[in-house]
Scaffold this motif. Structure first.
Motif, PDB file in Angstrom:
ATOM      1  N   UNK A 191     -23.268  20.673   9.496  1.00 62.20           N
ATOM      2  CA  UNK A 191     -22.126  19.993   8.881  1.00 62.20           C
ATOM      3  C   UNK A 191     -22.108  18.547   9.380  1.00 62.20           C
ATOM      4  N   UNK A 192     -21.997  17.617   8.467  1.00 60.13           N
ATOM      5  CA  UNK A 192     -21.943  16.215   8.849  1.00 60.13           C
ATOM      6  C   UNK A 192     -20.513  15.804   9.188  1.00 60.13           C
ATOM      7  N   UNK A 193     -20.368  15.019  10.221  1.00 57.43           N
ATOM      8  CA  UNK A 193     -19.050  14.500  10.581  1.00 57.43           C
ATOM      9  C   UNK A 193     -18.682  13.355   9.623  1.00 57.43           C
ATOM     10  N   UNK A 194     -17.481  13.412   9.092  1.00 54.84           N
ATOM     11  CA  UNK A 194     -17.021  12.354   8.178  1.00 54.84           C
ATOM     12  C   UNK A 194     -15.928  11.507   8.827  1.00 54.84           C
ATOM     13  N   UNK A 195     -15.791  11.634  10.137  1.00 61.02           N
ATOM     14  CA  UNK A 195     -14.731  10.912  10.841  1.00 61.02           C
ATOM     15  C   UNK A 195     -14.846   9.401  10.636  1.00 61.02           C
ATOM     16  N   UNK A 196     -16.087   8.893  10.604  1.00 62.08           N
ATOM     17  CA  UNK A 196     -16.291   7.455  10.471  1.00 62.08           C
ATOM     18  C   UNK A 196     -16.638   7.016   9.053  1.00 62.08           C
ATOM     19  N   UNK A 197     -16.611   7.962   8.110  1.00 64.19           N
ATOM     20  CA  UNK A 197     -16.896   7.590   6.714  1.00 64.19           C
ATOM     21  C   UNK A 197     -15.707   6.794   6.170  1.00 64.19           C
ATOM     22  N   UNK A 198     -15.938   5.572   5.707  1.00 61.51           N
ATOM     23  CA  UNK A 198     -14.815   4.745   5.244  1.00 61.51           C
ATOM     24  C   UNK A 198     -14.338   5.130   3.847  1.00 61.51           C
ATOM     25  N   UNK A 199     -13.140   4.746   3.543  1.00 60.38           N
ATOM     26  CA  UNK A 199     -12.594   4.847   2.191  1.00 60.38           C
ATOM     27  C   UNK A 199     -12.353   3.436   1.669  1.00 60.38           C
ATOM     28  N   UNK A 200     -12.422   3.286   0.382  1.00 58.75           N
ATOM     29  CA  UNK A 200     -12.190   1.981  -0.229  1.00 58.75           C
ATOM     30  C   UNK A 200     -10.716   1.845  -0.586  1.00 58.75           C
ATOM     31  N   UNK A 201     -10.136   0.719  -0.204  1.00 57.70           N
ATOM     32  CA  UNK A 201      -8.772   0.377  -0.608  1.00 57.70           C
ATOM     33  C   UNK A 201      -8.868  -0.867  -1.493  1.00 57.70           C
ATOM     34  N   UNK A 202      -8.492  -0.720  -2.756  1.00 60.42           N
ATOM     35  CA  UNK A 202      -8.542  -1.836  -3.698  1.00 60.42           C
ATOM     36  C   UNK A 202      -7.176  -2.506  -3.765  1.00 60.42           C
ATOM     37  N   UNK A 203      -7.166  -3.801  -3.526  1.00 65.73           N
ATOM     38  CA  UNK A 203      -5.925  -4.569  -3.570  1.00 65.73           C
ATOM     39  C   UNK A 203      -5.991  -5.540  -4.741  1.00 65.73           C
ATOM     40  N   UNK A 204      -5.071  -5.382  -5.682  1.00 66.50           N
ATOM     41  CA  UNK A 204      -5.029  -6.229  -6.872  1.00 66.50           C
ATOM     42  C   UNK A 204      -4.013  -7.350  -6.680  1.00 66.50           C
ATOM     43  N   UNK A 205      -4.451  -8.559  -6.891  1.00 64.27           N
ATOM     44  CA  UNK A 205      -3.557  -9.717  -6.793  1.00 64.27           C
ATOM     45  C   UNK A 205      -2.823  -9.871  -8.111  1.00 64.27           C
ATOM     46  N   UNK A 206      -1.500  -9.730  -8.070  1.00 60.10           N
ATOM     47  CA  UNK A 206      -0.669  -9.857  -9.263  1.00 60.10           C
ATOM     48  C   UNK A 206       0.463 -10.828  -8.944  1.00 60.10           C
ATOM     49  N   UNK A 207       0.455 -11.939  -9.607  1.00 62.44           N
ATOM     50  CA  UNK A 207       1.439 -12.973  -9.288  1.00 62.44           C
ATOM     51  C   UNK A 207       1.197 -13.503  -7.895  1.00 62.44           C
ATOM     52  N   UNK A 208       2.251 -13.530  -7.069  1.00 66.01           N
ATOM     53  CA  UNK A 208       2.127 -14.007  -5.692  1.00 66.01           C
ATOM     54  C   UNK A 208       1.962 -12.866  -4.690  1.00 66.01           C
ATOM     55  N   UNK A 209       1.866 -11.626  -5.181  1.00 67.07           N
ATOM     56  CA  UNK A 209       1.757 -10.485  -4.283  1.00 67.07           C
ATOM     57  C   UNK A 209       0.526  -9.661  -4.640  1.00 67.07           C
ATOM     58  N   UNK A 210       0.229  -8.673  -3.811  1.00 70.44           N
ATOM     59  CA  UNK A 210      -0.883  -7.779  -4.096  1.00 70.44           C
ATOM     60  C   UNK A 210      -0.402  -6.333  -3.971  1.00 70.44           C
ATOM     61  N   UNK A 211      -1.025  -5.444  -4.722  1.00 68.18           N
ATOM     62  CA  UNK A 211      -0.641  -4.035  -4.738  1.00 68.18           C
ATOM     63  C   UNK A 211      -1.861  -3.168  -4.491  1.00 68.18           C
ATOM     64  N   UNK A 212      -1.627  -1.955  -3.976  1.00 68.49           N
ATOM     65  CA  UNK A 212      -2.692  -0.965  -3.832  1.00 68.49           C
ATOM     66  C   UNK A 212      -2.517   0.091  -4.922  1.00 68.49           C
ATOM     67  N   UNK A 213      -3.620   0.797  -5.215  1.00 67.22           N
ATOM     68  CA  UNK A 213      -3.593   1.871  -6.211  1.00 67.22           C
ATOM     69  C   UNK A 213      -2.958   1.400  -7.517  1.00 67.22           C
ATOM     70  N   UNK A 214      -3.558   0.367  -8.103  1.00 70.15           N
ATOM     71  CA  UNK A 214      -3.027  -0.186  -9.350  1.00 70.15           C
ATOM     72  C   UNK A 214      -3.306   0.735 -10.533  1.00 70.15           C
ATOM     73  N   UNK A 215      -2.366   0.814 -11.448  1.00 69.49           N
ATOM     74  CA  UNK A 215      -2.557   1.542 -12.700  1.00 69.49           C
ATOM     75  C   UNK A 215      -3.346   0.655 -13.665  1.00 69.49           C
ATOM     76  N   UNK A 216      -3.745   1.205 -14.795  1.00 64.84           N
ATOM     77  CA  UNK A 216      -4.461   0.404 -15.791  1.00 64.84           C
ATOM     78  C   UNK A 216      -3.615  -0.766 -16.265  1.00 64.84           C
ATOM     79  N   UNK A 217      -2.303  -0.526 -16.417  1.00 68.06           N
ATOM     80  CA  UNK A 217      -1.405  -1.589 -16.867  1.00 68.06           C
ATOM     81  C   UNK A 217      -1.318  -2.710 -15.832  1.00 68.06           C
TER      82      UNK A 217
END
Length: 291
Positions: A191-217
């Motif tokens: 079994x491989x350890x996944x403790x150090x496997x990274x996840x991607x966090x996408x930050x969308x710049x909208x206006x003057x702020x940014x959001x995570x987990x953006x919808x299609x809209x």
């Protein structure tokens, strides 16, 4: 990538709401939607997982095959990624419409997992310079509803966590020739350890702020996004800007800090879900969590 068409009034409504930290679905700027994780869903693979994030549906299968180590890394196995953008996910993927996106996602995953700290590739080595395990990671986009990279990274980590590789013994006879023996015991596996496997966090710049987990809209209102690969300890291993717009240095720094903060919470929730999912055994059921 899948997209939607919005009127100017709809865009103004979304942008103004985000400025007040209130999104259309009621979330704050740093909140994820509920993520549904299910492992061991494909019987003829070494490991598999299915992740649903909003209207995005991802299926990942991992197959372990014996191969030859790369010349530059004789003591390591390796992972290879293939991404299939199903035409059922969105009409834009019909024909060869999803090929470029699939290649982009596969290259991004390869960059993340090429980091030695992500996965112990030496554990995949059977006989240095001669035999190793190659993990073929197949990603299938079943439905596209925004935030693809995050959902895929979660699904890949869950599938690698679920992967079981047969234990191999190398037998050497009196003449020095080597013979490889695979264990018949299904529980005698690696079994491989996944403790150090990274996840991607996408930050969308909208206006003057940014959001995570953006919808299609919300993605339709953003001209630039930052993909941040974050480990469970909040370490950034990879970063890439996507979109036609530009980002100021100050914005990039703020987005990185948000990505590290949100990523640590995401990893903690995912680890809890994966261990709970595994403990359910034959009565496994879908488990959801909030990032």
């Amino acid at each position: 990538m899948a997209s939607v068409t919005l009127s100017e009034a709809e865009k103004v409504y979304i942008v103004h709401g985000i400025q007040e930290d209130l999104r259309v679905d009621g979330r704050g700027c740093e909140d994820y939607r509920c993520v549904e994780v299910e492992t061991d869903v494909v019987s003829n693979t070494s490991g598999s997982a299915r992740v649903k994030l909003g209207h995005t549906d991802i299926l990942v299968g991992v197959k372990a095959e014996m191969g030859t180590p790369k010349l530059e890394k004789p003591n390591e196995g390796y992972l290879e990624f293939f991404v299939d953008c199903s035409a059922n996910a969105t009409p834009e993927f019909e024909g060869r419409g999803g090929d470029d996106l699939g290649t982009e996602i596969a290259n991004t995953l390869s960059r993340i997992f090429s980091n030695k700290s992500s996965v112990d590739l030496q554990a995949l080595c059977i006989s240095p310079g001669e035999h190793c395990w190659t993990l073929y990671v197949d990603v299938l986009l079943l439905e596209c509803g925004g935030n693809l990279f995050d959902a895929i990274s979660i699904a890949v980590k869950a599938a690698v966590f679920n992967t079981r590789i047969p234990r191999v013994r190398v037998l050497v006879d009196e003449e020095g020739s080597k013979d490889i023996e695979l264990s018949d015991d299904p529980y005698d596996c690696i079994r491989l350890s996944v403790e150090n496997v990274p996840c991607i966090v996408t930050l969308c710049k909208i206006g003057y702020r940014h959001v995570v987990d953006a919808t299609l809209q919300e993605e339709a209102c953003s001209l630039a996004s930052l993909l941040v690969s974050v480990t469970s300890k909040g370490v950034v291993t990879c970063m890439r800007k996507v979109g036609k717009g530009s980002l100021e240095p100050e914005s990039i720094f703020e987005m990185m800090e948000t990505g590290k903060r949100v990523g640590k919470v995401l990893h903690s929730s995912l680890q809890t879900v994966l261990h709970k999912e595994e403990s359910l055994g034959p009565k496994r059921q879908k488990v959801g969590f909030l990032g």
